[in-house]
Design an enzyme around this catalytic site. Structure first.
Site, mmCIF file in Angstrom:
data_model
loop_
_atom_site.group_PDB
_atom_site.id
_atom_site.type_symbol
_atom_site.label_atom_id
_atom_site.label_comp_id
_atom_site.label_asym_id
_atom_site.label_seq_id
_atom_site.Cartn_x
_atom_site.Cartn_y
_atom_site.Cartn_z
ATOM 1 N N GLU A 1 8.601 7.306 -11.954
ATOM 2 C CA GLU A 1 9.950 7.686 -11.532
ATOM 3 C C GLU A 1 10.700 8.497 -12.431
ATOM 4 O O GLU A 1 11.506 9.500 -11.730
ATOM 5 C CB GLU A 1 10.858 6.218 -11.695
ATOM 6 C CG GLU A 1 10.179 5.100 -10.912
ATOM 7 C CD GLU A 1 9.892 5.283 -9.335
ATOM 8 O OE1 GLU A 1 10.618 6.133 -8.806
ATOM 9 O OE2 GLU A 1 9.005 4.638 -9.023
ATOM 10 N N GLU B 1 5.129 11.746 -4.106
ATOM 11 C CA GLU B 1 4.657 10.486 -4.630
ATOM 12 C C GLU B 1 3.254 10.798 -5.222
ATOM 13 O O GLU B 1 2.837 10.287 -6.153
ATOM 14 C CB GLU B 1 4.167 9.401 -3.572
ATOM 15 C CG GLU B 1 5.575 8.949 -2.711
ATOM 16 C CD GLU B 1 6.392 8.540 -3.825
ATOM 17 O OE1 GLU B 1 6.196 8.036 -5.075
ATOM 18 O OE2 GLU B 1 7.745 8.284 -3.218
ATOM 19 N N ALA C 1 9.524 0.623 -7.863
ATOM 20 C CA ALA C 1 10.719 0.972 -8.275
ATOM 21 C C ALA C 1 11.145 2.256 -7.356
ATOM 22 O O ALA C 1 10.572 2.338 -6.329
ATOM 23 C CB ALA C 1 10.585 1.721 -9.878
ATOM 24 N N MET C 2 12.442 2.738 -7.754
ATOM 25 C CA MET C 2 13.033 3.893 -6.889
ATOM 26 C C MET C 2 13.660 4.930 -7.649
ATOM 27 O O MET C 2 14.523 4.778 -8.629
ATOM 28 C CB MET C 2 13.709 3.159 -5.762
ATOM 29 C CG MET C 2 14.602 4.251 -4.739
ATOM 30 S SD MET C 2 13.426 5.284 -3.860
ATOM 31 C CE MET C 2 14.235 6.642 -3.499
ATOM 32 N N GLU C 3 13.420 6.113 -7.370
ATOM 33 C CA GLU C 3 13.688 7.311 -8.062
ATOM 34 C C GLU C 3 15.141 7.911 -7.822
ATOM 35 O O GLU C 3 15.419 8.712 -7.807
ATOM 36 C CB GLU C 3 12.734 8.302 -8.023
ATOM 37 C CG GLU C 3 12.772 9.177 -6.525
ATOM 38 C CD GLU C 3 11.872 8.415 -5.433
ATOM 39 O OE1 GLU C 3 11.340 9.093 -4.574
ATOM 40 O OE2 GLU C 3 11.438 7.498 -5.701
ATOM 41 N N ASN C 4 16.152 6.860 -7.766
ATOM 42 C CA ASN C 4 17.497 7.140 -7.367
ATOM 43 C C ASN C 4 17.844 8.368 -8.731
ATOM 44 O O ASN C 4 17.587 7.797 -9.841
ATOM 45 C CB ASN C 4 18.309 6.331 -7.403
ATOM 46 C CG ASN C 4 18.054 5.014 -6.481
ATOM 47 O OD1 ASN C 4 17.741 5.313 -5.292
ATOM 48 N ND2 ASN C 4 17.831 3.804 -6.929
ATOM 49 N N GLU D 1 15.767 4.505 0.458
ATOM 50 C CA GLU D 1 14.558 5.214 0.779
ATOM 51 C C GLU D 1 13.941 4.306 1.989
ATOM 52 O O GLU D 1 13.682 3.381 1.746
ATOM 53 C CB GLU D 1 13.567 5.638 -0.014
ATOM 54 C CG GLU D 1 12.525 6.781 0.250
ATOM 55 C CD GLU D 1 11.549 7.043 -0.649
ATOM 56 O OE1 GLU D 1 11.148 8.226 -0.836
ATOM 57 O OE2 GLU D 1 11.235 6.401 -1.625
ATOM 58 N N HIS E 1 9.732 11.933 -10.966
ATOM 59 C CA HIS E 1 10.581 12.278 -9.557
ATOM 60 C C HIS E 1 11.722 12.844 -10.110
ATOM 61 O O HIS E 1 12.602 13.371 -9.130
ATOM 62 C CB HIS E 1 10.765 10.962 -8.950
ATOM 63 C CG HIS E 1 9.788 10.335 -8.152
ATOM 64 N ND1 HIS E 1 9.298 11.333 -7.111
ATOM 65 C CD2 HIS E 1 9.117 9.365 -7.914
ATOM 66 C CE1 HIS E 1 8.431 10.724 -6.465
ATOM 67 N NE2 HIS E 1 8.295 9.665 -6.736
#
Length: 862
Positions: free
Chosen positions: A301, A323, A267-270, A130, A304
């Site tokens: 996350e 978000e 963090a990242m919502e993969n 992202e 998401h």
């Protein structure tokens, strides 16, 4: 990098032309231990709506070897330029493209990040895509509305584990062949590879009792600190709560959470493979506020997976909705889920997230929540307090406006209607209108399409006997900052008004207890509140009690007089947090002198039980003294604060969170020889404080302050690093070296950050943190001119994440003077500045301008 931008109009045109079917991505990571580049082979199948049309696919790579479109080889030298591969003469209907390239590992936290752990010397990889960085790993149509399925095949070194969005297969000859994903966007695909440590479990729930495999991963060097049971507990709590509220089964086949090194964000919502900064694997004692923050990140996350991954925004102007929804629901889960450890999470939200939003909304770069995102450059600087915190605040008010049950009923309809698709804001609002019966068009226009913040003030009249004869709420719309787009507006607010009375606490003191609560809609400049007329004037009147709306709140004179002496006596944490936030906002606005804010904090903080609020007050007091206090009084204020911090440290319960927090607050400003002697004694063991564990992270805090004051030199830093030879230790040592108060140390930092580009993102951040020391203004003064001479070229030559660290971190924010404003203005006069870079510098300039005004107010108070 030139050519890496993508405009919204280009994305619209490409979306009108193309429908993506599938990606097959073959990556050879066999040489990852040595770094450099890796082979990337992408086969993408897509439909074109027109015969003979042309478009492009995105790719950032050092070398492209082959481009084959529908069986015809295209010359890479002719079709690949500026991160795009031109695709001419498409066939109507199905098309197939194959791209063979050498892609590069990064050390910036973008694309495929490579990190070598100093403990085991092994490489660890993870992707961060992202906003537009999947194209650093494979050729892709890099926009959220061109969804497809993704099938990864990965060759990795022996002994490694590879994790992706699909369940992890058994490797054959070190090759991992994953099953295709559901239809998702490029930016939430993921690969994590390396000899990671893993812990597995499962969640069972939902109407069908389905079992979802759960995994937690970290590097082996952190495994001894991994509290997997606590993480699984929060995760299951989130699954239970979201499953009930969303009434839609978890959309992926498994859920992995991977704690990865040198991560740029929280963090990242993969999809099904969330990456999280590994500082959340706590190596030393932390306060409960840190566990609460980690839990909010984990839940954010997880939310998401439905809102963002299952149903995805069409374009980045709805980034805020992604978000804000995740932020709102994660905190609501903490507050409302059965057996939650953090039922007072809205206190933390009011104290930290909304403070961030209020600050952002008063900058010249303020923008509507639903921002106009014209291109990728716009979105890259829009991960801000408005996108996250203001948006979540407004969603909280929307929930109060339409009703909790109606809100989630609308969300459930939204998920059912748009699963695996792309949406706009109107799709969600339409669903909420259906379930609530409310017309949300006017609400949306007032709240989502305008910028700025309102101020709410009580207007109270009483008779000679103290009975309220009139009560109204005055709403103001301060002018937007110079340079901001749009006009200030009055908005409709759903608020509660709380009245509080002092009563004996049974121990010779007093407590502030809420005696009445009125909830109402506030609209226009003046709203009468007849419900409070005829009552005896309370000791405190608190507007926006329960924090339902988003507005700056002011206390009337009588209430302010009471809270000056009794702020810590509210029986509940949320009203305390709201008043603390109001006082801090008044300090930033120059309505409350920095020295008076210090006295207010000292009078009330000893009664503050919420450790998150205590730690926020520590940060805010230091910032107030460093930036908002009259320079002539600053040392007096610092001395008073440091002495008070030491007093509270010694008075705190042994081993408590408060003891640890006060230790860190004291260490941050220790200044006299005796105070520094105490730090040195705690570090070498000649001094002890009952219950205080001087563990690894605290040792580095003590040493860094000693280095910044000239009391610790290279040998001491080297010795501490020998005790902690980890990546975290290396970062802490870099901070300590950069903090040394010598011209040589500062010149060394400048050369490593500005004149060279070899530092990894996390190390660069640590070095910048050490460079900027509030006690070293004179030492740093010569770097103002150097900053403006270098920053434009840095933006052009570095990746976004690396450049943004430098632009924000090295701006001369400590040089609070008209000279700094003049130097900034002279630089901003350049008409050839990239808008994103201009925005970051304008925001930094606003901080200096605000500090000048606050310093003048503090001087006047003195």
């Amino acid at each position: 990098m030139p050519g890496t931008n993508l405009t919204r109009e280009e994305a619209r045109q490409r979306a009108r032309l193309l429908t993506v079917d599938s990606y097959e991505i073959d990556l050879d990571l066999g040489g990852a231990q040595d770094g450099g580049t890796f082979r990337s082979v992408t086969t993408v199948r897509f439909d074109s709506a027109e015969a003979g049309a042309s478009t492009f696919i995105d790719l950032v790579a050092p070398t492209v070897h082959e481009v084959v479109l529908n069986g015809t080889a295209l010359d890479p030298a002719e079709v690949f330029a500026d991160s795009r591969i031109a695709l001419p003469s498409l066939e109507a209907g199905p098309n197939e493209l194959r791209v063979v390239a050498d892609a590069a590992y990064t050390n910036s936290g973008e694309g495929l990040h490579r990190f070598v752990d100093p403990v085991d010397k092994q490489a660890y990889l993870y992707t961060q895509f992202e906003v537009p960085d999947a194209r650093r790993v494979f050729a892709s149509f890099e926009q959220p509305d061109l969804k497809g399925t993704f099938q990864f095949t990965v060759k990795a070194p022996a002994g490694w584990t590879v994790i992706s969005n699909s369940p992890t297969p058994e490797p054959q000859d070190n090759v991992w062949r994953f099953q295709p994903t559901p239809r998702i966007s490029t930016y939430i695909t993921a690969l994590i590879a390396g000899p990671y440590h893993a812990v597995h479990s499962s969640w069972q729930g939902g109407p069908d009792g389905r079992s979802v495999p759960l995994g937690i991963y970290c590097r082996p060097s952190l495994a001894e600190h991994l509290d997997a049971d606590a993480i699984f507990e929060v995760t299951r709590q989130g699954f239970d709560w979201f499953q009930e509220k969303f009434d839609f089964a978890y959309p992926f086949e498994k859920y992995d959470q991977l704690f990865v090194p040198e991560f740029n964000a929280g963090a990242m919502e993969n999809a099904g493979a969330v990456t999280i900064r590994d500082q959340y694997v706590f190596r030393s004692k932390v306060t409960d506020a840190a566990y609460e923050m980690r839990a909010e990140t984990l839940l954010h996350e997880l939310a998401h997976m439905w809102f963002g991954d299952l149903v995805t925004m069409e374009w980045w102007n709805d980034l805020w909705l992604n978000e804000s929804f995740a932020t709102y629901t994660s905190i609501a889960c903490q507050a409302d889920a059965p057996d939650s450890r953090w039922p007072h999470s809205w206190t933390s939200f009011a104290n930290s997230m909304k403070t961030w939003a209020y600050r952002q909304d008063q900058l010249p770069s303020t923008h509507p929540i639903m921002a106009e995102i014209n291109d990728l450059d716009d979105v890259l600087v829009n991960f801000d307090g408005i996108t996250y915190a203001k948006g979540a605040s407004v969603l909280k008010q929307l929930v109060a406006y339409v009703g909790v049950d109606e809100f989630f009923a609308g969300v459930q309809a939204y998920f059912r209607r748009h699963a695996w698709g792309n949406t706009r804001l109107a799709d969600l609002l339409g669903a909420l209108e259906e379930t609530s019966g409310r017309d949300l068009k006017a609400w949306s226009k007032a709240w989502l399409e305008t910028a700025g913040i309102n101020i709410l003030r009580p207007e109270i009249s009483v008779d000679d006997s103290g009975v309220i004869t009139s009560f109204a709420v005055r709403q103001e719309a301060p002018a937007l900052p110079p340079g901001a787009k749009g006009e200030a507006v009055l908005r409709p607010h759903r608020i509660a008004i709380g009245t509080y009375e002092l009563s004996p606490d049974g121990g010779g003191g007093a407590k502030l207890v809420r005696t009445n609560r009125v909830e109402l809609d506030v609209d226009g400049g003046l709203t009468e509140v007849p419900q409070l007329v005829g009552a005896t004037r309370p000791d405190v009147v608190l507007l926006n009690d329960d924090d339902l709306s988003y507005a700056k709140v002011r206390l009337d004179d009588a209430s302010l007089a009471t809270v000056r002496d009794h702020l810590g006596d509210f029986t509940e944490s949320l009203p305390r947090a709201l008043v603390w936030a109001s006082a801090w906002d008044m300090t930033r606005d120059g309505e409350l002198a920095a020295r008076d804010y210090l006295e207010l904090v000292l009078s009330g903080i000893t009664k503050e039980s919420d450790i998150g609020v205590v730690q926020s007050l520590h940060r805010q007091v230091k910032l107030a003294i460093d930036l908002y206090a009259d320079p002539a009084w600053r040392e007096t204020g610092l001395a008073r604060w440091t002495s008070a911090a030491l007093e509270q440290l010694r008075a705190a319960a042994p081993g408590s969170d408060h003891q640890l927090a006060w230790t860190r607050a004291f260490a941050a400003t220790a200044r006299t020889p005796e105070q520094l002697d105490l730090l040195a004694g705690l570090l070498d063991g000649t001094e002890t404080i009952d219950g205080l564990a001087v563990d690894t992270e605290l040792r580095w805090s003590l040493l860094q302050r000693l280095a910044a004051t000239g009391r610790a030199h290279d040998q001491a830093i080297d010795a501490e690093l020998a005790l902690d030879p980890t990546s975290a230790g290396e970062r802490h040592a870099a901070t300590a070296r950069a903090a040394r108060p010598t011209p040589e140390a500062k010149a060394e930092v400048w050369a490593s950050v500005v004149e060279d580009d070899k530092l990894a993102n996390a190390v660069q951040e640590a070095v910048i943190d050490g460079f900027v020391q509030t006690d070293q203004r004179e030492l740093l003064a010569p770097y103002t001119a150097k900053y403006f001479a270098a920053v434009k070229d840095i933006w052009k030559s570095r990746s976004h994440e690396i450049a943004q660290q430098i632009v924000l971190g090295l701006y001369p924010a400590l040089q609070v003077s008209q000279g700094t404003l003049d130097a900034t203005d002279a630089w901003l006069a350049d008409t050839d500045l990239v808008p994103a870079l201009r925005r970051l510098v304008v925001e930094s300039r606003a901080g200096v301008e605000r500090a000048l005004k606050a310093q003048a107010a503090d001087a006047a108070a003195g």
